[in-house]
Design an enzyme around this catalytic site. Structure first.
Site, PDB file in Angstrom:
ATOM      1  N   CYS A  22       0.933  -0.888   0.096  1.00  0.00           N
ATOM      2  CA  CYS A  22      -0.292  -0.045  -0.149  1.00  0.00           C
ATOM      3  C   CYS A  22       1.064   1.256  -0.054  1.00  0.00           C
ATOM      4  O   CYS A  22       1.904   1.426   0.510  1.00  0.00           O
ATOM      5  CB  CYS A  22      -0.966   0.107   1.054  1.00  0.00           C
ATOM      6  N   ARG A  55       4.005  -0.387  -4.879  1.00  0.00           N
ATOM      7  CA  ARG A  55       3.811  -0.870  -3.391  1.00  0.00           C
ATOM      8  C   ARG A  55       2.394  -1.762  -3.477  1.00  0.00           C
ATOM      9  O   ARG A  55       2.288  -2.462  -2.393  1.00  0.00           O
ATOM     10  CB  ARG A  55       3.467   0.208  -2.704  1.00  0.00           C
ATOM     11  N   TRP A 105      -2.411  -2.760  -1.901  1.00  0.00           N
ATOM     12  CA  TRP A 105      -2.170  -4.113  -2.035  1.00  0.00           C
ATOM     13  C   TRP A 105      -3.043  -4.967  -1.005  1.00  0.00           C
ATOM     14  O   TRP A 105      -3.041  -4.659   0.223  1.00  0.00           O
ATOM     15  CB  TRP A 105      -0.993  -4.482  -1.480  1.00  0.00           C
ATOM     16  N   ASN A 156      -2.051   1.967   5.394  1.00  0.00           N
ATOM     17  CA  ASN A 156      -0.980   1.017   5.146  1.00  0.00           C
ATOM     18  C   ASN A 156      -0.659   0.369   6.249  1.00  0.00           C
ATOM     19  O   ASN A 156       0.078   0.851   7.210  1.00  0.00           O
ATOM     20  CB  ASN A 156       0.197   1.730   4.467  1.00  0.00           C
ATOM     21  N   GLY A 157      -1.036  -0.979   6.480  1.00  0.00           N
ATOM     22  CA  GLY A 157      -0.548  -1.658   7.587  1.00  0.00           C
ATOM     23  C   GLY A 157      -1.780  -2.854   7.829  1.00  0.00           C
ATOM     24  O   GLY A 157      -2.797  -3.113   7.037  1.00  0.00           O
ATOM     25  N   GLU A 167      17.724 -17.573  -7.463  1.00  0.00           N
ATOM     26  CA  GLU A 167      17.052 -16.300  -7.920  1.00  0.00           C
ATOM     27  C   GLU A 167      16.726 -16.254  -9.626  1.00  0.00           C
ATOM     28  O   GLU A 167      15.631 -15.682  -9.612  1.00  0.00           O
ATOM     29  CB  GLU A 167      18.449 -15.326  -7.776  1.00  0.00           C
ATOM     30  N   LYS A 222      13.017 -15.062 -10.400  1.00  0.00           N
ATOM     31  CA  LYS A 222      12.659 -13.983 -11.382  1.00  0.00           C
ATOM     32  C   LYS A 222      11.771 -14.587 -12.441  1.00  0.00           C
ATOM     33  O   LYS A 222      10.774 -13.827 -12.642  1.00  0.00           O
ATOM     34  CB  LYS A 222      13.906 -13.631 -11.994  1.00  0.00           C
ATOM     35  N   GLU A 242       7.729 -14.963 -11.111  1.00  0.00           N
ATOM     36  CA  GLU A 242       7.278 -13.800 -10.513  1.00  0.00           C
ATOM     37  C   GLU A 242       6.777 -12.823 -11.564  1.00  0.00           C
ATOM     38  O   GLU A 242       5.748 -12.256 -11.323  1.00  0.00           O
ATOM     39  CB  GLU A 242       7.897 -13.022  -9.377  1.00  0.00           C
ATOM     40  N   HIS A 285      18.349 -36.970  -7.191  1.00  0.00           N
ATOM     41  CA  HIS A 285      17.696 -37.531  -5.942  1.00  0.00           C
ATOM     42  C   HIS A 285      16.143 -37.210  -6.127  1.00  0.00           C
ATOM     43  O   HIS A 285      15.490 -37.096  -4.957  1.00  0.00           O
ATOM     44  CB  HIS A 285      18.238 -36.904  -4.768  1.00  0.00           C
ATOM     45  N   LYS A 296       5.983  -4.525  -3.983  1.00  0.00           N
ATOM     46  CA  LYS A 296       7.407  -4.222  -3.930  1.00  0.00           C
ATOM     47  C   LYS A 296       8.149  -4.342  -2.395  1.00  0.00           C
ATOM     48  O   LYS A 296       8.833  -4.961  -2.176  1.00  0.00           O
ATOM     49  CB  LYS A 296       7.907  -2.852  -4.252  1.00  0.00           C
TER      50      LYS A 296
HETATM   51  C1  F6R Z   1      11.902 -10.523  -5.671  1.00  0.00           C
HETATM   52  C2  F6R Z   1      11.457  -9.729  -4.661  1.00  0.00           C
HETATM   53  C3  F6R Z   1      11.198  -9.985  -3.198  1.00  0.00           C
HETATM   54  C4  F6R Z   1      12.184  -9.321  -2.257  1.00  0.00           C
HETATM   55  C5  F6R Z   1      11.605  -9.438  -0.736  1.00  0.00           C
HETATM   56  C6  F6R Z   1      12.628  -8.750   0.273  1.00  0.00           C
HETATM   57  O1  F6R Z   1      12.264 -10.107  -6.815  1.00  0.00           O
HETATM   58  O2  F6R Z   1      11.817  -8.644  -4.963  1.00  0.00           O
HETATM   59  O3  F6R Z   1      11.492 -11.387  -3.060  1.00  0.00           O
HETATM   60  O4  F6R Z   1      13.450  -9.607  -2.423  1.00  0.00           O
HETATM   61  O5  F6R Z   1      10.215  -8.982  -0.592  1.00  0.00           O
HETATM   62  O6  F6R Z   1      12.261  -7.623   0.171  1.00  0.00           O
HETATM   63  P1  F6R Z   1      13.329  -6.575   0.848  1.00  0.00           P
HETATM   64  O7  F6R Z   1      14.796  -6.640   0.173  1.00  0.00           O
HETATM   65  O8  F6R Z   1      13.002  -5.410   0.569  1.00  0.00           O
HETATM   66  O9  F6R Z   1      13.374  -6.826   2.340  1.00  0.00           O
END
Ligand code: F6R
Length: 613
Positions: free
Chosen positions: A2, A27, A75, A101-102, A486, A490, A493, A509, A608
């Site tokens: 949010c 956000r 969100w 937000n929260g 990673e 990527k 998502e 395995h 984010k």
């Molecule tokens: C993946 C991504 C998330 C963040 C995770 C932690 O692309 O962006 O997996 O890495 O939510 O976020 P931070 O680093 O802001 O604590």
């Protein structure tokens, strides 16, 4: 999770609020809404499901004016994403409008109490309960808006950043925060609110990062803002300068923020290493000043979530190799709830791009209670993570707006590498030649990334072949095991293709059962120690008709011969390979996702910064 924007001053609020919502859309983008007081001080709320663009279209033909307003991009947590659950929420009398937000944890108890008093609710949100509760407290005790918000919040359990305005009260904007970020921008004759600096930076560079548990009254025309804590004690107004430029939060000609941020990595790494890696040496003041802590500890615990956790895995390998300190790597959401053994003598390293991830913050708080020394690796200056640490290193990646993390990852890995080199050098656990060689190579990483990026077209071509896939496998060993995780994250998502990352040798395995002619397998195989074993792993996969995309070292002639497609990275020290191997994987995900028509900057269901549990 949010985004909040607010404005009070002598300009029209609507354009400022809408622009701010666009900047904060990363956000959350389930719904968006605005509340304003018009020139007759009547309160109006406009809100719609979906992105900010929907709200703009909805508002287009309306005659919206007013110089005080609040706005929100959501969100969803409580209640599905629809028009009714969108913020702002009205109170019962429609005299108050509030954005949040929260999460209000005791909202069910408060709601029942209000229902018993005759209040009715239209939404399923905890936020509507909060605005109704503020109104109830206000009316019961005949309080000002500020007093009512203050009293209500003393009875609220949970996390919040809120902003409230009141019909007939055009000169007052109230805001508060606990556990969710909120910043006040101080203009010439006006004030701005933002969940981060991005909706503010265009208008002023002077900001106040609100402390935990603060309540604020901003009054039109008054320079001084009232800022108190929940105990009604005045808090210092610490005005700071925003460190970002407008250009950093715009797309700069790229179709998506994600692509811009992938291409920005040479620059973000230069900024990250600026003044820290020089003439084959690394100078990291946060480590130097606290070196005795690292000398005397028996254990480092690294905690983080998502991509930052993947960087943490690489940190474990680096610290154990070069500092000879045992390292435990912990997903923050598990660590905080499983009664872990944390000692005062441990060091906790928390990694977070946003600095607002609720689980990471909770893990830090848990360690803080034991008196553990906490070191932070964080991108956002002044964020909650940065403030909770005893010491730390900023990544200086610049604002990361694409929801999928890219430059945050490479700068986090660079910081972890600088930390390992500095600690290893100080403790004498790394020999001088290795230390200088790796430091020098680290400083050359930005050019090497440039060279990979210059072949982006080839990766785009490869990506086109695989848009059919419903599953992907990513395999890596050693330092590149985390890159396999990673790469898979990527892809899933942003393209919504199911993908798994595995340590390459684990295939046999179990997961090898999945391999057939439809299964693309990305193998990260730079030429190092266990390269021969990876060659065997790749042969096993090929024998089962798997389709191999290999990330290999320049001039590789073994895996490249077996693989269907191979992408080369420049030669580099083994411990630095993740900084290069991850780049083609970021591009591969990006190009597959865009070929499938996905919204890569705002993938479905994601936000984010994850400021809720
Ligand atoms: C993946 C991504 C998330 C963040 C995770 C932690 O692309 O962006 O997996 O890495 O939510 O976020 P931070 O680093 O802001 O604590």
């Amino acid at each position: 999770m949010c985004g909040i924007v607010g404005y009070i001053g002598n300009k029209q609020a609507y354009p400022i609020l809408i622009k701010g919502l666009h900047r904060l859309e990363y956000r959350g983008y389930d719904s968006a809404g605005i509340a304003l007081l018009d020139d007759d001080t009547n309160l109006h709320v406009y809100k719609t499901q979906g992105k900010v663009a929907n709200l703009e279209a909805f508002c287009k033909d309306k005659n919206i004016s007013g110089t005080i307003g609040i706005a929100h991009t959501r969100w969803a947590t409580h209640g599905e994403p629809n028009d009714v659950n969108a913020h702002p929420h009205y109170s019962q009398s429609e005299n108050l409008a509030l954005i949040h937000n929260g999460i209000i944890e005791n909202y069910i108890t408060l709601k029942q109490m209000l229902i018993d008093k005759g209040y009715t609710f239209v939404s399923q949100t905890d936020t509507e309960v909060l605005v109704q509760f503020v109104e109830y407290v206000k009316n019961e005790n005949n309080l000002s808006l500020y007093e009512a918000v203050h009293q209500a919040l003393t009875q609220v359990v949970g996390a919040y950043a809120i902003a409230v305005i009141e019909k007939g009260n055009p000169n007052v904007l109230i805001a508060a925060r606990k556990g969710s970020p909120l910043i006040i921008g101080i203009g010439e004759d006006d004030f701005f609110l933002g969940s981060d600096a991005s909706p503010i930076v265009e208008y002023t560079k002077d900001v106040i990062y609100l402390e935990e548990e603060s309540i604020v009254q901003i009054t039109r025309g008054q320079k001084d803002i009232v800022i108190k804590n929940l105990d009604n004690v005045d808090l210092k107004q610490n005005i700071q300068k925003i460190q970002i430029d407008l250009s950093e939060i715009e797309k700069g000609g790229f179709p998506h923020f994600m692509l811009k941020e992938i291409f920005e990595q040479p620059k973000s790494l230069l900024m990250c290493m600026n003044g820290r890696v020089e003439r084959q040496n690394v100078v990291l003041s946060g480590i130097r000043e606290n070196i005795e802590k690292f000398r005397n500890t028996n254990r480092i615990i690294i905690t983080a979530c998502g991509t930052s956790w993947h960087a943490g895995i690489i940190g474990k390998y680096l610290f154990e190799s070069f500092c000879k300190i045992p390292v435990q790597i912990e997903v923050a959401s598990e660590f905080r709830y499983r009664h872990p053994v944390v000692r005062k003598s441990d060091i906790l390293i928390a990694i977070s791009q946003s600095g607002e991830t609720a689980d990471t913050i909770a893990a830090m708080e848990l360690a803080k209670k034991q008196g553990t020394f906490i070191y932070g690796i964080c991108n956002v200056v002044g964020s909650s993570v940065a403030r909770l640490t005893d010491s730390g290193t900023y990544t200086h990646a610049g604002p990361e707006i694409g929801v999928a993390s890219t430059k945050a990852f490479t700068t986090q890995v660079a910081v972890l590498t600088m930390m390992a080199l500095t600690i290893g050098k100080e403790l004498g656990t790394i020999d001088d030649a290795t230390y200088h060689r790796i430091s020098k190579e680290l400083s050359q990483i930005p050019q090497k990334i440039e060279s990979i990026l210059s072949h982006a077209e080839r990766i785009e071509k490869v990506s086109k072949v695989f848009t059919y896939a419903r599953n992907f496998m990513y395999l890596g060993r050693g330092y590149n095991y985390a890159v396999a995780l990673e790469g898979a994250l990527k892809l899933k998502e942003i393209s919504y293709i199911h993908a798994e990352g595995y340590p390459a040798a684990e295939m046999k395995h179990g997961p090898i059962a999945l391999v057939d002619e439809d299964m693309p397998i990305v193998v990260i195989a730079p030429k190092f120690g266990i390269y021969d074993k990876i060659v065997s792993n790749v042969q096993e996969l090929k024998a089962r008709n798997g389709r191999i995309i290999a990330i290999v070292s320049e001039g590789d002639d073994r895996i490249a011969k077996i693989a269907d497609y191979s992408i080369e990275i420049p030669d580099v020290e083994e411990c630095l390979t993740p900084l290069l191997t991850v780049i083609p994987l970021q591009l591969l995900s990006y190009y597959i996702a865009t070929a499938k028509g996905r919204d890569v900057d705002q993938p479905r269901n994601l936000a984010k910064s994850v400021t809720v549990e």
